[in-house]
Each structure stands twice: as structure tokens, then as C-alpha cells.
Scaffold this active site. Sequence first.
Site, short mmCIF file in Angstrom:
data_model
loop_
_atom_site.label_atom_id
_atom_site.label_comp_id
_atom_site.label_asym_id
_atom_site.label_seq_id
_atom_site.Cartn_x
_atom_site.Cartn_y
_atom_site.Cartn_z
N ALA A 61 -4.93 77.20 17.60
CA ALA A 61 -5.61 76.15 18.37
C ALA A 61 -4.68 74.95 18.49
O ALA A 61 -3.81 74.75 17.65
CB ALA A 61 -6.90 75.75 17.65
N GLY A 100 -5.85 80.35 15.33
CA GLY A 100 -6.55 80.86 16.52
C GLY A 100 -5.74 81.93 17.25
O GLY A 100 -6.31 82.79 17.93
N GLU A 103 -6.60 85.01 15.51
CA GLU A 103 -8.01 85.32 15.81
C GLU A 103 -8.14 85.91 17.22
O GLU A 103 -8.93 86.81 17.47
CB GLU A 103 -8.86 84.05 15.66
CG GLU A 103 -8.93 83.60 14.20
CD GLU A 103 -9.64 82.28 14.02
OE1 GLU A 103 -9.09 81.26 14.48
OE2 GLU A 103 -10.74 82.26 13.46
N GLU A 123 -5.45 77.76 8.59
CA GLU A 123 -6.39 76.64 8.82
C GLU A 123 -6.68 75.86 7.55
O GLU A 123 -6.87 74.64 7.58
CB GLU A 123 -7.70 77.16 9.41
CG GLU A 123 -7.63 77.52 10.88
CD GLU A 123 -7.14 78.95 11.13
OE1 GLU A 123 -6.52 79.55 10.23
OE2 GLU A 123 -7.39 79.46 12.24
C1 LIG Z 1 -18.36 68.94 15.73
C2 LIG Z 1 -18.27 70.18 14.97
C3 LIG Z 1 -17.84 71.32 15.79
C4 LIG Z 1 -17.70 72.58 15.00
C5 LIG Z 1 -17.30 73.62 15.93
C6 LIG Z 1 -16.88 74.88 15.29
C7 LIG Z 1 -16.29 75.81 16.31
C8 LIG Z 1 -14.83 75.43 16.52
C9 LIG Z 1 -14.11 76.59 17.03
C10 LIG Z 1 -12.67 76.29 17.05
C11 LIG Z 1 -12.02 77.18 16.09
C12 LIG Z 1 -10.58 76.99 16.07
C13 LIG Z 1 -10.04 77.82 14.96
C14 LIG Z 1 -8.60 77.81 15.00
C15 LIG Z 1 -7.94 76.86 14.36
C16 LIG Z 1 -6.48 76.82 14.43
O1 LIG Z 1 -5.82 77.64 15.01
S1 LIG Z 1 -5.73 75.54 13.66
C17 LIG Z 1 -4.03 75.81 13.95
C18 LIG Z 1 -3.50 76.88 13.07
N1 LIG Z 1 -2.09 77.04 13.31
C19 LIG Z 1 -1.17 76.49 12.55
O2 LIG Z 1 -1.44 75.83 11.58
C20 LIG Z 1 0.27 76.75 12.96
C21 LIG Z 1 1.02 75.48 13.00
N2 LIG Z 1 2.37 75.66 13.51
C22 LIG Z 1 3.35 76.19 12.78
O3 LIG Z 1 3.21 76.62 11.66
C23 LIG Z 1 4.72 76.19 13.41
O4 LIG Z 1 4.74 75.20 14.40
C24 LIG Z 1 5.15 77.54 14.04
C25 LIG Z 1 4.14 78.07 15.03
C26 LIG Z 1 5.38 78.57 12.91
C27 LIG Z 1 6.51 77.32 14.79
O5 LIG Z 1 7.44 76.73 13.89
P1 LIG Z 1 8.77 76.03 14.43
O6 LIG Z 1 9.42 76.92 15.39
O7 LIG Z 1 9.53 75.59 13.22
O8 LIG Z 1 8.30 74.77 15.26
P2 LIG Z 1 7.65 73.38 14.77
O9 LIG Z 1 8.71 72.37 14.68
O10 LIG Z 1 6.79 73.58 13.60
O11 LIG Z 1 6.68 73.07 16.00
C28 LIG Z 1 7.21 72.78 17.29
C29 LIG Z 1 6.30 71.76 17.94
O12 LIG Z 1 5.02 72.36 18.18
C30 LIG Z 1 4.00 71.58 17.60
N3 LIG Z 1 2.92 72.49 17.15
C31 LIG Z 1 3.06 73.56 16.38
N4 LIG Z 1 1.88 74.18 16.22
C32 LIG Z 1 0.98 73.48 16.92
C33 LIG Z 1 -0.42 73.62 17.14
N5 LIG Z 1 -1.14 74.63 16.63
N6 LIG Z 1 -1.03 72.70 17.89
C34 LIG Z 1 -0.33 71.67 18.44
N7 LIG Z 1 1.00 71.49 18.29
C35 LIG Z 1 1.64 72.38 17.52
C36 LIG Z 1 4.67 70.86 16.46
O13 LIG Z 1 3.95 69.72 16.09
C37 LIG Z 1 6.04 70.56 17.04
O14 LIG Z 1 5.91 69.47 17.90
P3 LIG Z 1 6.36 68.01 17.44
O15 LIG Z 1 5.39 67.58 16.38
O16 LIG Z 1 6.24 67.21 18.67
O17 LIG Z 1 7.74 68.15 16.90
#
Ligand SMILES: CCCCCCCCCCCCC/C=C/C(=O)SCCNC(=O)CCNC(=O)[C@H](O)C(C)(C)COP(=O)(O)OP(=O)(O)OC[C@H]1O[C@@H](n2cnc3c(N)ncnc32)[C@H](O)[C@@H]1OP(=O)(O)O
Length: 701
Positions: A61, A100, A103, A123
Amino acid sequence: MAQYTRVSGSVGLITLQNPPVNALSAAVRLGIGEAVQRALGDQEVQSVVICGQNGLFCGGADIREFGKEMTGPPLVPMIHAIEAATKPVVAAIEGSALGGGLELALGCHYRISHCKARLGLPEVTLGLLPAAGGTQRLPRLIGVPAALNLITTGHHVTAAEALQLGIVDQVTEHNAVDVAVKFALSVTGKPLHDRRVSSLECPAAPDLDSLFEEAMLKVRVACVQAVRAAATLPYARGMEREKALMATLFGSGQARALQYFFFAQRAVGRWSTPGGARWDTSQPRPVRTAAVIGLGTMGRGITVALAQAGLSVVAVETQAKQLTEARKAVAGMLKRAAVRRGTTPEPGSITYSDQLQAAARADLVIEAVFEDMEVKETLFRQLSAVCRPDALLCTNTSSLDVDHLASQTRHPHLVLGMHFFAPAQAMKLLEVVYGARSSPTAVATAMQLGKTMGKVSVAVGNCRGFAGNRMLKRYLEQAFFLLEEGATPEGVDRALEEFGFAMGVFRMSDLSGLDVGWRVRKAEGLAQSGLTGPSARVRQGRRYSPLGDLLCEHQRFGQKSGRGWYQYEPDPWLHRFLEEYRARHGLLPRRIDQQEVLERCLFVLINEGFQILEDRIVAGPEDIDAIYVLGYGWPRHRGGPMFYAHMVGLERVAQRLEHYHQAHPEVPYLQPCGLLRRLVASGSPPIHRWRRAIAGPHSQL
Ligand SMILES: CCCCCCCCCCCCC/C=C/C(=O)SCCNC(=O)CCNC(=O)[C@H](O)C(C)(C)COP(=O)(O)OP(=O)(O)OC[C@H]1O[C@@H](n2cnc3c(N)ncnc32)[C@H](O)[C@@H]1OP(=O)(O)O
């Protein structure tokens, strides 16, 4: 945001397009939904493949959307629609499938993974749970114990592990999209019912109740409760439970802090200096050979970190006995690390010498000798004579003046601090300390080298203690004052540990050795023995506590001598010593509650953080937060000291500091600093706007 094409005649190919990690933003969710409908409505299409552009399936997400009002189609119904499709849908996983993203893949009927891909549900590390069906589908697919482990730790698994667990159906060394397309052709027309993970029964596991009870004790309760719902409820009710539990986490302070910290760790890579050097305009130089001078504990750790990053290392130690011991210790560290990783240690990347001359060909040198300015001055003069004229000369000092060391060399623009944290091979933090004359290339090279070693590098200006230790000094000082006023080491540590520190300030001091700070205070002219009367508790016109010095005079150096702030054998000495000390100085002990301990120790540290920002020693609050979480044990779920100040409210922080300053006017650092006061006066803007308020000269020296 999701491209739809038809390939191989009858396969609908949906490509997620949202660089850099194809996060599932509102536009991507909309794009996927439309593309799926198009594929299902296309008579020519018999099967569907979902992949991500640029060799990365999906990073989950879009975390940036979490703090805002949700817009666009929700993720959960979109995944349901994919799973309910009457044509087979295959996920082609390359790079990462996280959160996500995984998922989404679990909603597909088949998963093909490239051998280098990594999969996981991280997460929990963001203070959330996998609420797009992850807690319901994963246990149904791989069983409760393995799913609980992945969901509650957030660990990533390799493609090979994912295959073994049953998360993916096939692993390939070839182009995963091509393989997935062929696979999709081969499963055309096959029944899909038992490929829909939500319709599977959770595999039975013995003694599930005790497994859940055990997990409850250890990890995030909400994740465990959601997986328990998968094991005990039908899928639809499990999904309701998952959603309700996610709602309790979604806006929590913990989730906000963890998400802030995710971005803070990345923001520090976009470094800048007040002189105008920047990450995007400064080119790092390649570093292939590094020399480490001095093979004590730090030097050994740095040697291991460099060798593990694939560099060729020259390890220099002039004392023969120390050299022999270091050689053995480094080999042992590399072997243990290799065993942990399931690899064999790479031989031959480290050469040892007792001659400084051995560093002559190195691209970069890191000195890790005794923390003494005279010793380091001499060494820098020698290095400047021996090393290549373009070699970067770095010091691992934790507080000495980098500009002064640079002035001992012929090329001061190539001198920097590289401040590692013990154990250097394991700790994620590196402070890269630039001096007034350090060149942008030198800073960029050290920052890049830190990254190559797997560390989070933070660029910091030159001042006493840099950022981390400068703030630590104020924190330690308040802890000593609290003891003078009646607190006990146990009481102070308890308050800090309940706040979330892995170790309270006194336990931490005992572990790192009280003599280290004593030596520094002696060099600064602060620690003086034999003083009596009121002058014993005043230095340089300010309140001073000699308690740490007195403990050292009693040979209590912490764990290394078996005694410090704590007794590692039955011994009531410390409490008697404190009582006598207070009586000698006419200090009336009072009861000090946890709130005062926390406010005085943490707010004074935060105040110094604002002063560091104001002095332009670091570029933004994220730098300080990364340093404190990764180097000083600040609880990650509280985001770092500056984020904590933002959550508490700047006005309250300033008010409480003012209150304590009035009670202790002899402690000037308790007075809210200029930047903090200016931020409060301008209405306490949120943390991402603080940079705008920061201006002024940078050097403290
Ligand atoms: C009011 C109540 C409501 C309740 C409702 C309930 C229902 C809700 C349903 C919704 C359910 C959603 C469930 C899902 C949740 C998620 O998915 S949370 C996200 C989980 N994912 C992660 O934690 C992965 C995070 N990212 C990483 O681990 C790494 O980035 C990578 C993918 C392994 C890549 O690594 P690398 O190549 O080293 O690059 P980075 O430098 O880390 O990242 C590059 C830039 O990308 C940005 N970024 C990375 N991931 C995300 C992301 N998921 N979202 C947004 N941005 C992301 C990262 O910040 C870097 O950018 P900069 O910060 O600008 O450098």
C-alpha cells in the site's frame, strides 16, 4: 498507473506502473480494477498475468496515503474481484512483493516468483496489520504457525523459502513475466475453486491455543487476534475481524511514529550541508581498498563491516600482541556471521600489518586508535605523509574536533569523521562528520560507503560530540542531577525502560564503561578530584555533578569491573554512597516521580536537538531521529526524539522546560532554545515544516 496489454494471443497482461516501488496508490488501485474488468470482458483473453514494471512487483500500500483521507477504490474489494475471476490470474513476482503487494498476489490463483524476489508482510513494522486479507489468506495457504511468524515479525522470505512454505507455486531464474505468461497459457480452462485461497480450510495444527497464547505474550496482539480469526471463523467473518482490528491501529500514535520513521531513514540519504554541498550534485568516488588503523574493539568491528561489504581491507595494528588477538577475533566474527547467513566466509579480503606503510595504497583510511587528541594528531600527520594524496582520511572519533585533525594533513578537504557505533559490524548507524573544509566528494564518498556497508549514514557538522553524543551529554547530566536530588539509578532506568528504551541510562553507562566519559571529562578539565564544598558541584559557572567521576575514583567502571551504577554482586555500597554524598552537599532528597524523570531526561535532550538544528549541524529533524533510534536505543515506535516532541506538542515541551529551568536556574540547557521558542511562537507547525524555520550560521567551533 496499470497498463493493460494482450500478449501471446490470449493472455491479458496487467503491469503496475508507479515508480519506484509500484505502491498501490489510489490511481494504481483504480488502474488494476479497470484492467481486470477489461481482461475479464475480453473474449480473446483466456487468462491474466499481473506484474510490476521495472523488475519489482509491488512494495505494498502507498504509505504516504495513510495519514490522509482515503480516496479511490479500496484495496480489499479489488483483491476479492481478482480472486473471484472466472479466468485464471497469475502473479509474476519480481523484486519484492511486500504488504499489500503480497496480499494482491495471494488474491491471484497462482504465483510465479523470480529466484531473487523477496516476499513478506512487514505491516507490523509500521504499526499496522496486513488488513487486505493477509491475516486471513496466508494462514489458509501455509498454516497458522508459519503465517503467525511472518505476520508478527514482518520478516521477508526469499523466493526459495516462499516455495518451501507454499506461498508461491514456482520459482524461476528466467524472466518471471515470460514464465508466468507461459504458465497462464498452460492453466487456461482449469477449475479454479481450490485455487481461491479464501475458500481453503486453515490446515490443522496441533495445540493451536497454546501457540496463540505464547504468541500473544511476545508480539503485537492485534496481529495474533486476526490470525486467530482465520483459524476459527469463516473467511467473511475473519475479514470483518481483520478490518475492525486494523481500525484500532490505523490512527494510533505508534503507527504514525513507525511510518514517519520509515521515511526518515530514507530522507537522511538526501543530505545537504550549510555550505551548499548536496547528495544530488556530489559524486562519490569508488572505494575498493580501505585501511583500518588500530584494531581494538571498534577497529575490529569496522574491519568486519568493510570486508562484509566486499571491500579489500588492510588492517593495521602496531602492537604485536593486539594484532595477533585481532586477527583471531576478526576471523571468528566473520565465521559466526557466515554461519548465521548460511554462507562460507570469503577468505583473503583482509591483510594484516604492523606497519602504517601498509595503508599507502588504500582509497580510504579509517583510524580507530585510542580516543586521545595527541595520539590522533600524530597519526594524521603520519597518514598524510604515507598515504596516496587523493586518499580519504577518516577518523572514528566520537567527539574530537575533525577540523583540527584535518589541519594536521596536507589535504584537509579529504578529511572526515566516520563515527561508528559499537558493535560496528552490527549497528545500523553511521555519523559522517564533515569539517569546514571537507569537499562534497569526500562527504558523498563516505555516505555511499556507509550505504554499501548496509548502514544508514547521517551527515553531521563538526561540533563537540557531533549530534548524538552532544545530545547524550545533556541527557546523562539530568540523570546525574536526579540522583543528587533523591532519585535512584533503578528508578530512573525503570522510567526510561517503561518509556521504551531497551536500557535505561545507568544500565547503558555500565555496559559501555564509565571510564570512557571520565577520560573525556578529564580532557575537558571538568573531572577534578579532591574538590569539596559548593565548588565541587559547579564547573565553568554552571551546575555540575561529579557523581560519575567519583564512581570512577572508586574503581567502579561498570560491567567491565563488575561494579558501576549497579552491583553485580550483593553490595549496598551505591545507595550508602549517594546518601553520604547528598548529606555532604546539603542536598535534601525528595521523591521524584516517573514523569519528572522522563521530562527532565528527554526534554533536555530534545532541547539540545533543537539547538543542533538551529546551529545547522544537521539538515533536518529526521537526521536526529535516525541517529537516536538507530544509534542510541530510542524506541522506534516513538519515532525519535524530535518526532516525539511533535507528538507531545512543542508548546508543552517548551513549558515544561521553562518550569524546570525556573526550579534549576543554574542549568542553562533547561531553558527552551531559540528555535523551539520560535516554532512555538509561530503556532507549532508540524514536523515536516520545521526545516523552513531553520536558518543561521552552522559552525560551533
Ligand atoms: C479509519 C480506519 C480504517 C480501517 C480500514 C481498514 C481497511 C484498510 C485496508 C488497507 C489495507 C492495507 C494493507 C496493506 C498495508 C501495506 O502494504 S503497508 C506497506 C507495506 N510495505 C512495506 O512496508 C514495504 C516498504 N518498502 C520497502 O521495504 C522498500 O522500499 C522496498 C520495496 C524493499 C524497495 O527497497 P529499495 O529499493 O531499497 O528502495 P527504498 O529506498 O526503500 O524506497 C524507494 C522509495 O520508495 C518509497 N517507498 C517504498 N515503499 C513505499 C510504500 N509502500 N509506499 C510509499 N512509498 C514507498 C521510499 O520511501 C523511497 O522514497 P523516498 O522516501 O522518497 O526516498
